[in-house]
Enzyme design. Structure first.
Site, short mmCIF file in Angstrom:
data_model
loop_
_atom_site.label_atom_id
_atom_site.label_comp_id
_atom_site.label_asym_id
_atom_site.label_seq_id
_atom_site.Cartn_x
_atom_site.Cartn_y
_atom_site.Cartn_z
N HIS A 10 86.92 -58.68 15.28
CA HIS A 10 88.19 -58.28 14.65
C HIS A 10 88.85 -59.54 14.12
O HIS A 10 89.34 -60.36 14.89
CB HIS A 10 89.09 -57.57 15.67
CG HIS A 10 90.37 -57.08 15.09
ND1 HIS A 10 91.28 -56.35 15.84
CD2 HIS A 10 90.93 -57.19 13.86
CE1 HIS A 10 92.33 -56.05 15.09
NE2 HIS A 10 92.14 -56.55 13.88
N GLU A 70 86.15 -55.51 12.02
CA GLU A 70 87.42 -54.80 12.16
C GLU A 70 88.50 -55.60 11.45
O GLU A 70 88.55 -56.83 11.57
CB GLU A 70 87.78 -54.63 13.63
CG GLU A 70 86.84 -53.71 14.39
CD GLU A 70 87.25 -53.50 15.84
OE1 GLU A 70 86.75 -52.55 16.46
OE2 GLU A 70 88.08 -54.30 16.35
N HIS A 98 87.45 -48.33 22.73
CA HIS A 98 88.69 -48.83 23.33
C HIS A 98 88.80 -48.39 24.78
O HIS A 98 88.97 -47.21 25.08
CB HIS A 98 89.94 -48.41 22.57
CG HIS A 98 91.09 -49.35 22.78
ND1 HIS A 98 91.25 -50.52 22.06
CD2 HIS A 98 92.10 -49.34 23.67
CE1 HIS A 98 92.32 -51.15 22.47
NE2 HIS A 98 92.85 -50.46 23.46
#
EC number: 2.6.99.2
Length: 241
Positions: free
Chosen positions: A43, A70, A191
């Protein structure tokens, strides 16, 4: 069967604590590959709190497996994605004050913007995914803009305070998976998933990928990356397609 993709952001978080060179998330990514994961996730946040631009560049050049990037839906990140050409980009919401991504992207009501934003990415042959809540309106909006994949936010499931609450969150996710598949979307989950709660999805068909980072990095501190990844990959290998 679903596959495992591993997020190595937390390795970069440790490195950035000292603003040094170690531990190197690229080394972690190569170990993850060797252990049998099907992809690496990073990310690249706007504030560059962990993963840096050079990490993305090096991984894009050297990884043998899939690189998932991400990112927020900004012009800067779009340009980086077009330059580095990862296997997939996953659009996520960002807030400067958050420790980690706290919820799903608001897609409903922003379909035109997101469709236009993703158009040049799709034109380069890069797949896309939207990190969203297990919500019917968001799933339908993702399908409407032609995004091939979604990643359902499993954080509320993982953080549920009671068993009953966890089951309720799981049921929402399962319903969203069914809807997404009926609309032609590929479905990833991510997540808060770990070596225990992931079994709640052992009998759920239609999942393409599990996106897991923190729990694998935490275990790797004690067992090493290859063992930590191999253990999770072995669990997922028993799940249905």
């Amino acid at each position: 069967m679903p596959v495992l993709v591993v997020n190595v952001d937390h390795v970069a978080t440790l490195r950035q604590q000292r603003k040094g060179k170690e531990p190197d998330p690229l080394t972690a990514a190569h170990l993850v590959e060797l252990a049998g994961a099907r992809g690496i996730i990073v990310h690249l946040r706007e504030d560059r709190r962990h993963i840096q631009d050079h990490d993305v560049e090096l991984m894009a050049r050297t990884l043998k497996t899939r690189l998932h990037l991400e990112m927020a839906a900004t012009e800067e990140m779009q340009a980086i994605a077009l330059a580095r050409q990862p296997y997939m980009v996953c659009l996520v919401p960002e807030k400067r004050e958050e420790l980690t991504t706290e919820g799903g992207l608001a897609v409903a009501g922003r379909e035109a913007f997101l469709k236009d934003y993703l158009a040049p990415i799709h034109a380069r042959g890069i797949l896309s995914s939207l990190f969203i809540e297990a919500d019917e309106a968001q799933v339908r909006a993702a399908a409407a803009i032609g995004c091939p994949y979604i990643e359902l936010h499993t954080g509320h499931f993982a953080d549920a305070p009671t068993r009953a609450a966890q089951r309720a969150e799981r049921d929402k996710i399962v319903r969203a998976i069914g809807l997404a598949r009926s609309l032609g979307l590929g479905v990833n989950l991510g997540h808060g998933l770990n070596y225990d709660n992931i079994y709640e999805f052992a009998d759920v068909p239609g999942i393409s990928e599990f996106s897991i980072g923190h729990s694998i990095v935490a275990r790797a501190v004690f067992t090493g990356f290859e063992r930590a990844v191999a253990d999770m990959a072995a669990i997922i290998a028993r799940f249905p397609a």
